[in-house]
Design an enzyme around this catalytic site. Sequence first.
Site, PDB file in Angstrom:
ATOM      1  N   ASP A  36       0.856  -1.196   0.000  1.00  0.00           N
ATOM      2  CA  ASP A  36       0.000   0.000   0.000  1.00  0.00           C
ATOM      3  C   ASP A  36       0.888   1.241   0.000  1.00  0.00           C
ATOM      4  O   ASP A  36       2.084   1.165   0.318  1.00  0.00           O
ATOM      5  CB  ASP A  36      -0.894  -0.023   1.265  1.00  0.00           C
ATOM      6  CG  ASP A  36      -2.184   0.776   1.105  1.00  0.00           C
ATOM      7  OD1 ASP A  36      -2.094   1.989   0.853  1.00  0.00           O
ATOM      8  OD2 ASP A  36      -3.265   0.192   1.236  1.00  0.00           O
ATOM      9  N   ASP A  62       3.125   1.810  -4.819  1.00  0.00           N
ATOM     10  CA  ASP A  62       2.147   2.580  -5.582  1.00  0.00           C
ATOM     11  C   ASP A  62       1.853   1.724  -6.806  1.00  0.00           C
ATOM     12  O   ASP A  62       2.752   1.478  -7.624  1.00  0.00           O
ATOM     13  CB  ASP A  62       2.745   3.936  -5.983  1.00  0.00           C
ATOM     14  CG  ASP A  62       1.774   4.753  -6.836  1.00  0.00           C
ATOM     15  OD1 ASP A  62       0.838   4.168  -7.419  1.00  0.00           O
ATOM     16  OD2 ASP A  62       1.967   5.975  -6.939  1.00  0.00           O
ATOM     17  N   VAL A  63       0.626   1.271  -6.926  1.00  0.00           N
ATOM     18  CA  VAL A  63       0.304   0.286  -7.976  1.00  0.00           C
ATOM     19  C   VAL A  63       0.510   0.811  -9.393  1.00  0.00           C
ATOM     20  O   VAL A  63       0.541   0.038 -10.339  1.00  0.00           O
ATOM     21  CB  VAL A  63      -1.145  -0.260  -7.853  1.00  0.00           C
ATOM     22  CG1 VAL A  63      -1.310  -1.104  -6.610  1.00  0.00           C
ATOM     23  CG2 VAL A  63      -2.181   0.860  -7.926  1.00  0.00           C
ATOM     24  N   ASN A  89      -6.469  -5.233  -5.087  1.00  0.00           N
ATOM     25  CA  ASN A  89      -7.590  -4.593  -4.393  1.00  0.00           C
ATOM     26  C   ASN A  89      -7.473  -3.063  -4.334  1.00  0.00           C
ATOM     27  O   ASN A  89      -8.483  -2.373  -4.211  1.00  0.00           O
ATOM     28  CB  ASN A  89      -7.649  -5.180  -2.968  1.00  0.00           C
ATOM     29  CG  ASN A  89      -8.442  -4.328  -2.001  1.00  0.00           C
ATOM     30  OD1 ASN A  89      -9.664  -4.394  -1.975  1.00  0.00           O
ATOM     31  ND2 ASN A  89      -7.759  -3.495  -1.218  1.00  0.00           N
ATOM     32  N   TYR A 154     -14.803   5.632 -13.325  1.00  0.00           N
ATOM     33  CA  TYR A 154     -14.814   4.547 -12.319  1.00  0.00           C
ATOM     34  C   TYR A 154     -15.436   3.303 -12.949  1.00  0.00           C
ATOM     35  O   TYR A 154     -14.873   2.210 -12.863  1.00  0.00           O
ATOM     36  CB  TYR A 154     -15.601   4.974 -11.070  1.00  0.00           C
ATOM     37  CG  TYR A 154     -15.491   3.955  -9.938  1.00  0.00           C
ATOM     38  CD1 TYR A 154     -14.311   3.793  -9.219  1.00  0.00           C
ATOM     39  CD2 TYR A 154     -16.577   3.144  -9.597  1.00  0.00           C
ATOM     40  CE1 TYR A 154     -14.201   2.856  -8.192  1.00  0.00           C
ATOM     41  CE2 TYR A 154     -16.483   2.211  -8.567  1.00  0.00           C
ATOM     42  CZ  TYR A 154     -15.291   2.071  -7.867  1.00  0.00           C
ATOM     43  OH  TYR A 154     -15.188   1.148  -6.852  1.00  0.00           O
ATOM     44  N   LYS A 158     -13.503  -0.210 -13.694  1.00  0.00           N
ATOM     45  CA  LYS A 158     -13.946  -1.463 -13.084  1.00  0.00           C
ATOM     46  C   LYS A 158     -14.429  -2.446 -14.149  1.00  0.00           C
ATOM     47  O   LYS A 158     -14.324  -3.664 -13.983  1.00  0.00           O
ATOM     48  CB  LYS A 158     -15.030  -1.190 -12.039  1.00  0.00           C
ATOM     49  CG  LYS A 158     -14.499  -0.430 -10.812  1.00  0.00           C
ATOM     50  CD  LYS A 158     -13.407  -1.232 -10.109  1.00  0.00           C
ATOM     51  CE  LYS A 158     -12.895  -0.584  -8.848  1.00  0.00           C
ATOM     52  NZ  LYS A 158     -11.827  -1.363  -8.209  1.00  0.00           N
TER      53      LYS A 158
HETATM   54  P1  NAD Z   1     -10.383   2.260   0.790  1.00  0.00           P
HETATM   55  O1  NAD Z   1     -10.273   3.640   0.258  1.00  0.00           O
HETATM   56  O2  NAD Z   1     -10.831   2.076   2.202  1.00  0.00           O
HETATM   57  O3  NAD Z   1      -9.028   1.451   0.589  1.00  0.00           O
HETATM   58  C1  NAD Z   1      -8.293   1.509  -0.596  1.00  0.00           C
HETATM   59  C2  NAD Z   1      -6.842   1.190  -0.295  1.00  0.00           C
HETATM   60  O4  NAD Z   1      -6.105   1.276  -1.527  1.00  0.00           O
HETATM   61  C3  NAD Z   1      -6.231   2.195   0.691  1.00  0.00           C
HETATM   62  O5  NAD Z   1      -5.488   1.508   1.681  1.00  0.00           O
HETATM   63  C4  NAD Z   1      -5.356   3.047  -0.198  1.00  0.00           C
HETATM   64  O6  NAD Z   1      -4.225   3.589   0.458  1.00  0.00           O
HETATM   65  C5  NAD Z   1      -4.946   2.040  -1.276  1.00  0.00           C
HETATM   66  N1  NAD Z   1      -4.488   2.704  -2.500  1.00  0.00           N
HETATM   67  C6  NAD Z   1      -5.100   3.710  -3.177  1.00  0.00           C
HETATM   68  N2  NAD Z   1      -4.345   4.086  -4.225  1.00  0.00           N
HETATM   69  C7  NAD Z   1      -3.238   3.296  -4.216  1.00  0.00           C
HETATM   70  C8  NAD Z   1      -2.097   3.188  -5.048  1.00  0.00           C
HETATM   71  N3  NAD Z   1      -1.914   4.010  -6.100  1.00  0.00           N
HETATM   72  N4  NAD Z   1      -1.161   2.255  -4.754  1.00  0.00           N
HETATM   73  C9  NAD Z   1      -1.321   1.430  -3.679  1.00  0.00           C
HETATM   74  N5  NAD Z   1      -2.382   1.491  -2.855  1.00  0.00           N
HETATM   75  C10 NAD Z   1      -3.324   2.414  -3.120  1.00  0.00           C
HETATM   76  O7  NAD Z   1     -11.418   1.509  -0.179  1.00  0.00           O
HETATM   77  P2  NAD Z   1     -12.087   0.061  -0.055  1.00  0.00           P
HETATM   78  O8  NAD Z   1     -13.524   0.265   0.193  1.00  0.00           O
HETATM   79  O9  NAD Z   1     -11.318  -0.790   0.859  1.00  0.00           O
HETATM   80  O10 NAD Z   1     -11.906  -0.432  -1.574  1.00  0.00           O
HETATM   81  C11 NAD Z   1     -11.090  -1.546  -1.932  1.00  0.00           C
HETATM   82  C12 NAD Z   1     -11.435  -1.944  -3.355  1.00  0.00           C
HETATM   83  O11 NAD Z   1     -12.817  -2.311  -3.421  1.00  0.00           O
HETATM   84  C13 NAD Z   1     -11.237  -0.843  -4.394  1.00  0.00           C
HETATM   85  O12 NAD Z   1     -10.702  -1.389  -5.582  1.00  0.00           O
HETATM   86  C14 NAD Z   1     -12.648  -0.343  -4.615  1.00  0.00           C
HETATM   87  O13 NAD Z   1     -12.810   0.270  -5.884  1.00  0.00           O
HETATM   88  C15 NAD Z   1     -13.457  -1.612  -4.476  1.00  0.00           C
HETATM   89  N6  NAD Z   1     -14.862  -1.379  -4.123  1.00  0.00           N
HETATM   90  C16 NAD Z   1     -15.191  -0.693  -3.008  1.00  0.00           C
HETATM   91  C17 NAD Z   1     -16.532  -0.476  -2.730  1.00  0.00           C
HETATM   92  C18 NAD Z   1     -16.962   0.332  -1.541  1.00  0.00           C
HETATM   93  O14 NAD Z   1     -18.123   0.762  -1.523  1.00  0.00           O
HETATM   94  N7  NAD Z   1     -16.134   0.585  -0.556  1.00  0.00           N
HETATM   95  C19 NAD Z   1     -17.524  -0.989  -3.570  1.00  0.00           C
HETATM   96  C20 NAD Z   1     -17.137  -1.702  -4.696  1.00  0.00           C
HETATM   97  C21 NAD Z   1     -15.799  -1.910  -4.962  1.00  0.00           C
END
Ligand code: NAD
Length: 249
Positions: A36, A62-63, A89, A154, A158
């Site tokens: 992360d 950083d992905v 993720n 977005y 996705k």
């Molecule tokens: P979150 O914001 O709580 O966590 C996302 C994590 O990704 C964080 O720890 C952040 O630091 C990390 N991150 C962001 N950019 C980054 C980068 N460039 N390099 C490395 N790490 C990075 O969000 P979440 O709810 O845990 O979401 C996780 C996944 O699930 C995401 O792909 C999101 O699109 C997907 N998702 C979330 C939801 C929701 O409602 N929360 C719904 C559908 C899908």
Amino acid sequence: MRMENKVAIVTGGAGGLGEATTKLFASEGATVVIADVLEEEGRKIEANIAEMGGVGLFARLDVTDENQWKDLVATTVSRFGKLDVLVNNAGISGSDPDTLNTDMWDSLMEINAKGVFLGVKHAIPEMLKAGHGAIVNISSISGVVGQDYVHMGYSASKGAVRLLTKTAAAQYARKGIRVNSVHPGVMAPMLTSKTTAPGEVRDRMIASVPLGREGTRLEIANAVLFLASDEASYITGAELMVDGGFTAV
Ligand code: NAD
């Protein structure tokens, strides 16, 4: 234990759904690399896993940075000997009020789509060496149906994750590598959520969920665990909706 002797990388593992996944994997016997950009949070989870008696390692990633991916995979293999599982993720939200912002499109595609491609690209050579591997990519309900409250980028990012998953599955199945996607529905807001943070839009989203509530992080982590584990040995190229029925109606 369902992940015994497996070495896994979870991107975005320092918060939200990624944190739930890293902890669940560790509790099922996996060695987990928490990858992360959030160092302090990631180190805390590394310590939590150690307290649970598990093995976790925080690694800054950083992905979007291909060199960092190379280093991450090299570090994982030199520390733990192999790479069995990758969970792509990490992501940013598209719940921005300016749904036509071009910079936002670029960031969404860069992090949410290209970040997943780079992960697949750099994990696969190690999995090919081992002759097996499982990749779980986190897409969203937004990768399957249109919504009036998220940036088009977005949905596009996705949707890209959903289809790159199927093509990677088709290309690597005969080499023993499975690739699947998980599609969370309405969950606790992301760190980067704006329009879908608590309020009118969120109430409307929850009203569209047949099960009548948002999902829990553990409910997503359980689905990821299943697809990453050998229990899913005959499943590849699948898209698993974990959305309380949102996309069923
Ligand atoms: P979150 O914001 O709580 O966590 C996302 C994590 O990704 C964080 O720890 C952040 O630091 C990390 N991150 C962001 N950019 C980054 C980068 N460039 N390099 C490395 N790490 C990075 O969000 P979440 O709810 O845990 O979401 C996780 C996944 O699930 C995401 O792909 C999101 O699109 C997907 N998702 C979330 C939801 C929701 O409602 N929360 C719904 C559908 C899908």
